[in-house]
Write a protein that holds these residues in place. Structure first.
Motif, PDB file in Angstrom:
ATOM      1  N   GLY A 119       2.626  11.612   6.795  1.00 37.58           N
ATOM      2  CA  GLY A 119       3.735  12.477   7.203  1.00 37.58           C
ATOM      3  C   GLY A 119       5.001  11.739   7.616  1.00 37.58           C
ATOM      4  N   LEU A 120       5.206  10.570   7.055  1.00 40.65           N
ATOM      5  CA  LEU A 120       6.404   9.805   7.440  1.00 40.65           C
ATOM      6  C   LEU A 120       7.646  10.306   6.714  1.00 40.65           C
ATOM      7  N   ILE A 121       7.447  10.659   5.428  1.00 40.69           N
ATOM      8  CA  ILE A 121       8.564  11.191   4.643  1.00 40.69           C
ATOM      9  C   ILE A 121       8.337  12.700   4.582  1.00 40.69           C
ATOM     10  N   LYS A 122       9.255  13.439   5.164  1.00 37.59           N
ATOM     11  CA  LYS A 122       8.968  14.859   5.353  1.00 37.59           C
ATOM     12  C   LYS A 122       8.963  15.665   4.057  1.00 37.59           C
ATOM     13  N   ARG A 123       9.948  15.435   3.201  1.00 44.02           N
ATOM     14  CA  ARG A 123      10.022  16.261   1.979  1.00 44.02           C
ATOM     15  C   ARG A 123      10.021  15.371   0.745  1.00 44.02           C
ATOM     16  N   TRP A 124       9.019  15.536  -0.093  1.00 43.84           N
ATOM     17  CA  TRP A 124       9.013  14.886  -1.410  1.00 43.84           C
ATOM     18  C   TRP A 124       8.134  15.679  -2.345  1.00 43.84           C
ATOM     19  N   ASP A 125       8.427  15.622  -3.642  1.00 42.23           N
ATOM     20  CA  ASP A 125       7.679  16.427  -4.611  1.00 42.23           C
ATOM     21  C   ASP A 125       6.951  15.585  -5.651  1.00 42.23           C
ATOM     22  N   VAL A 126       7.582  14.477  -6.051  1.00 42.90           N
ATOM     23  CA  VAL A 126       7.006  13.687  -7.135  1.00 42.90           C
ATOM     24  C   VAL A 126       6.784  12.261  -6.656  1.00 42.90           C
ATOM     25  N   GLN A 127       5.635  11.698  -7.051  1.00 42.98           N
ATOM     26  CA  GLN A 127       5.354  10.327  -6.641  1.00 42.98           C
ATOM     27  C   GLN A 127       5.127   9.429  -7.852  1.00 42.98           C
ATOM     28  N   TYR A 128       5.730   8.259  -7.822  1.00 45.24           N
ATOM     29  CA  TYR A 128       5.443   7.211  -8.802  1.00 45.24           C
ATOM     30  C   TYR A 128       4.991   5.994  -8.020  1.00 45.24           C
ATOM     31  N   GLY A 129       4.309   5.113  -8.681  1.00 51.67           N
ATOM     32  CA  GLY A 129       3.900   3.900  -7.963  1.00 51.67           C
ATOM     33  C   GLY A 129       3.212   2.925  -8.884  1.00 51.67           C
ATOM     34  N   SER A 130       3.066   1.706  -8.411  1.00 53.65           N
ATOM     35  CA  SER A 130       2.395   0.675  -9.210  1.00 53.65           C
ATOM     36  C   SER A 130       1.935  -0.446  -8.285  1.00 53.65           C
ATOM     37  N   ASP A 131       1.243  -1.407  -8.880  1.00 52.11           N
ATOM     38  CA  ASP A 131       0.819  -2.629  -8.192  1.00 52.11           C
ATOM     39  C   ASP A 131       0.023  -2.368  -6.915  1.00 52.11           C
ATOM     40  N   HIS A 132      -1.074  -1.651  -7.069  1.00 54.24           N
ATOM     41  CA  HIS A 132      -1.927  -1.381  -5.914  1.00 54.24           C
ATOM     42  C   HIS A 132      -2.806  -2.603  -5.634  1.00 54.24           C
ATOM     43  N   VAL A 133      -2.719  -3.085  -4.406  1.00 55.57           N
ATOM     44  CA  VAL A 133      -3.505  -4.251  -3.995  1.00 55.57           C
ATOM     45  C   VAL A 133      -4.369  -3.839  -2.812  1.00 55.57           C
ATOM     46  N   ARG A 134      -5.637  -4.212  -2.862  1.00 50.97           N
ATOM     47  CA  ARG A 134      -6.545  -3.906  -1.765  1.00 50.97           C
ATOM     48  C   ARG A 134      -7.360  -5.148  -1.490  1.00 50.97           C
ATOM     49  N   GLY A 135      -7.643  -5.418  -0.233  1.00 54.56           N
ATOM     50  CA  GLY A 135      -8.428  -6.618   0.078  1.00 54.56           C
ATOM     51  C   GLY A 135      -8.523  -6.838   1.567  1.00 54.56           C
ATOM     52  N   ARG A 136      -8.744  -8.096   1.932  1.00 57.37           N
ATOM     53  CA  ARG A 136      -8.813  -8.456   3.347  1.00 57.37           C
ATOM     54  C   ARG A 136      -7.801  -9.550   3.609  1.00 57.37           C
ATOM     55  N   TYR A 137      -7.157  -9.429   4.763  1.00 55.95           N
ATOM     56  CA  TYR A 137      -6.230 -10.485   5.171  1.00 55.95           C
ATOM     57  C   TYR A 137      -6.579 -10.845   6.614  1.00 55.95           C
ATOM     58  N   LYS A 138      -6.947 -12.108   6.820  1.00 55.08           N
ATOM     59  CA  LYS A 138      -7.389 -12.594   8.129  1.00 55.08           C
ATOM     60  C   LYS A 138      -8.481 -11.676   8.701  1.00 55.08           C
ATOM     61  N   GLY A 139      -9.365 -11.258   7.833  1.00 54.70           N
ATOM     62  CA  GLY A 139     -10.509 -10.458   8.260  1.00 54.70           C
ATOM     63  C   GLY A 139     -10.255  -8.969   8.325  1.00 54.70           C
ATOM     64  N   ARG A 140      -9.029  -8.531   8.167  1.00 58.01           N
ATOM     65  CA  ARG A 140      -8.728  -7.096   8.295  1.00 58.01           C
ATOM     66  C   ARG A 140      -8.497  -6.478   6.914  1.00 58.01           C
ATOM     67  N   VAL A 141      -9.035  -5.285   6.751  1.00 57.26           N
ATOM     68  CA  VAL A 141      -8.874  -4.588   5.468  1.00 57.26           C
ATOM     69  C   VAL A 141      -7.436  -4.060   5.359  1.00 57.26           C
ATOM     70  N   PHE A 142      -6.846  -4.225   4.213  1.00 59.44           N
ATOM     71  CA  PHE A 142      -5.480  -3.723   4.007  1.00 59.44           C
ATOM     72  C   PHE A 142      -5.361  -3.191   2.579  1.00 59.44           C
ATOM     73  N   ALA A 143      -4.314  -2.462   2.342  1.00 61.74           N
ATOM     74  CA  ALA A 143      -3.974  -2.032   0.974  1.00 61.74           C
ATOM     75  C   ALA A 143      -2.468  -1.846   0.928  1.00 61.74           C
ATOM     76  N   PHE A 144      -1.875  -2.095  -0.200  1.00 59.72           N
ATOM     77  CA  PHE A 144      -0.452  -1.783  -0.349  1.00 59.72           C
ATOM     78  C   PHE A 144      -0.129  -1.540  -1.817  1.00 59.72           C
ATOM     79  N   SER A 145       0.994  -0.895  -2.029  1.00 55.07           N
ATOM     80  CA  SER A 145       1.482  -0.722  -3.402  1.00 55.07           C
ATOM     81  C   SER A 145       2.966  -0.366  -3.359  1.00 55.07           C
ATOM     82  N   ASP A 146       3.582  -0.470  -4.518  1.00 53.00           N
ATOM     83  CA  ASP A 146       4.953   0.037  -4.629  1.00 53.00           C
ATOM     84  C   ASP A 146       4.856   1.550  -4.714  1.00 53.00           C
TER      85      ASP A 146
END
Lengths: 306, 188
Positions: A119-146
């Motif tokens: 709920g950070l961006i209040k109004r949006w209708d269409v989503q695009y994205g790429s480069d999804h990365v998932r893994g561990r960094y210094k023992g903590r689970v993380f994920a990110f993407s464009d």
């Protein structure tokens, strides 16, 4: 794959793309000349033979232009292959160096339902994205993407016709890190745009922080459990590094950091597409470092990530 | 002429009534705002009570554990901390300071008793104390946020006139000990 082999693969792609683009240009020029010639002949020479030749030239010229388009599409397809190759080799290697248990999906992105829940961006209708990365960094689970979020806007012209247009309300990176426990409540921080006076529903003792972020918390007590004075300063520091508008959500076991910087990570830019392997690798490592620098600041909070 | 005067008087009276209504509604809104802020302060104050009680209970349990290990040093813990209902903020501040002192003493004594330090019970209580202190810090900051909002509201003109007339006075903050401000360990 060794560096030499990688370089020769890239050179092969580069040569092929350049060759196809050259062909397309030549075909366009020839096509235009043929069509222009055909039009001139048709206008100035009135004999039957000349007319037939003009028609033939026109047909050939039109065919030439179609062929140019087809060749150009081929060049673009080859360019996409080269980008994909760069991601599969150089980007994947840079990610594996920085993170553990990495899963890299160049065509996927953080899911829309996760973005909606945050709920950070209040109004949006269409989503695009790429480069999804998932893994561990210094023992903590993380994920990110464009991620790019667009809002649909309907406008009506003078004749009453409805026109739908889309404008980007967020473009940048969406990062999620898992904390070591369930967070005590939900909290949203939205960096204010110029002139945005949206009211926060609580105020911290840090006046600069209050001015910088709109704070939305369900209850102040749990928000203060997370927003400790040091952590607020760390958030501001991470925001400076991010070099964009930052939105942060605390909820469940995850912290979401959304950076609206109009950047698309891990893409071969025009500047580096002709560079050698070492330069491309340095560029990709730099982009990975952009993410790890931000993660590092958050991970300093030993209460949430210790 | 008399007609014009009568109209003029009507306008003046109408204007005065409107102005009076505006002033009355502003006074009501201001007084309500003060009351809302006072309610918020009372809620935050009870949050402090809960957190202080939690800290007190956990410290008491820890003290019992420590006494079992360090019988010779029981005089160090003779001073009794009193918590009772309806304490003022300054009394709560004082009780909190005493708890800080006691917590510090427990830590010093525990340093000399490795068996105590490594006991599971002691470790669990240490974690519980850290949690209680986190809650107390959060409760303190919520309280201070509301007190700050109230104190600002009553000194700003023109609300300060109503605050003065209504007997509203600036409220006391719940002050953290310096060492407690370093609430999150940030390792660089």
């Amino acid at each position: 794959m060794g560096d030499r082999q990688l370089q020769s693969e890239f050179n092969e792609h580069k040569r092929a793309i350049a060759g196809l683009r050259r062909k397309a240009v030549i075909l366009v020029v020839v096509g235009i000349l043929l069509i222009a010639g055909a039009l001139c002949m048709g206008r100035f020479l009135k004999s039957k033979g000349a007319s037939a030749i003009a028609v033939l030239m026109f047909v050939a010229g039109t065919g030439d232009l179609f062929a140019a388009g087809y060749v150009r599409i081929g060049a673009n397809r080859r360019d996409r292959k080269r980008r994909q190759f760069a991601k599969d080799t150089i980007t994947a290697a840079a990610l594996s160096e920085a993170f553990e248990d990495v899963e890299y999906a160049p065509d996927k992105a953080v899911s829309g339902s996760v973005i909606r829940t945050a709920g950070l961006i209040k109004r949006w209708d269409v989503q695009y994205g790429s480069d999804h990365v998932r893994g561990r960094y210094k023992g903590r689970v993380f994920a990110f993407s464009d991620v790019e979020l667009m809002e649909e806007v309907e406008t009506e012209d003078d004749e009453g016709r409805t026109k739908v247009s889309y404008y980007t309300c967020f473009k940048g990176q969406w990062i999620m890190i898992e904390t070591n426990r369930d967070l005590p409540g939900e909290l949203r921080l939205r960096e204010r745009e110029k002139g945005n006076r949206a009211k926060s529903n609580m105020e911290t003792e840090n006046v600069a922080f209050n001015a910088k972020y709109q704070i939305e918390a369900k209850d102040a007590h749990s928000a203060f459990m997370m927003l400790t004075p040091h952590f607020m300063e760390a958030i501001v520091r991470a925001d400076i590094l991010a070099n964009g508008k930052t939105y942060i959500y605390f909820g469940g076991r995850y912290i979401h950091i959304a950076i609206h910087n109009n950047r698309n990570l891990f893409e071969l830019s025009k500047k580096n597409q002709h560079a050698d392997i070492a330069a491309m690798r340095a560029c990709q490592k730099n982009e990975v470092k952009y993410i790890t620098d931000i993660l590092d600041i958050f991970l300093l909070n030993t209460k949430l990530f210790g | 002429m008399p007609n014009l005067e009568r109209h003029f008087m009507t306008y003046i009276i109408f204007g005065a009534v409107v102005l009076l209504l505006i002033i009355i509604s502003w006074v009501i809104r201001t007084l309500n705002r003060f009351k809302v802020l006072l309610v918020k302060i009372r809620e935050a104050d009870s949050g402090i009570d809960v957190a202080l009680t939690k800290r007190y209970d956990t410290l008491t349990k820890q003290l019992d554990v420590v006494k079992a290990y360090a019988k010779h040093e029981s005089e160090l813990f003779e001073k009794v901390i009193k918590l009772r209902a309806g304490m003022s903020i300054s009394e709560k501040n004082a009780a909190n300071r005493e708890m800080d002192t006691l917590s510090g003493r427990i830590k010093v004594v525990a340093e000399n008793y490795p068996a105590l330090r490594s006991s599971e019970n002691f470790k669990a209580l240490q974690a519980a104390i850290a949690d209680a202190e986190d809650h107390l810090q959060a409760a303190r900051r919520v309280y201070n946020m509301n007190v700050s909002a109230f104190n600002q509201a009553i000194v700003l003109f023109p609300a300060s006139m109503i605050a003065g007339g209504g007997g509203y006075r600036a409220m006391e903050f719940f002050i953290a000990e310096e060492s407690k401000r370093a609430d999150v360990k940030m390792s660089f």
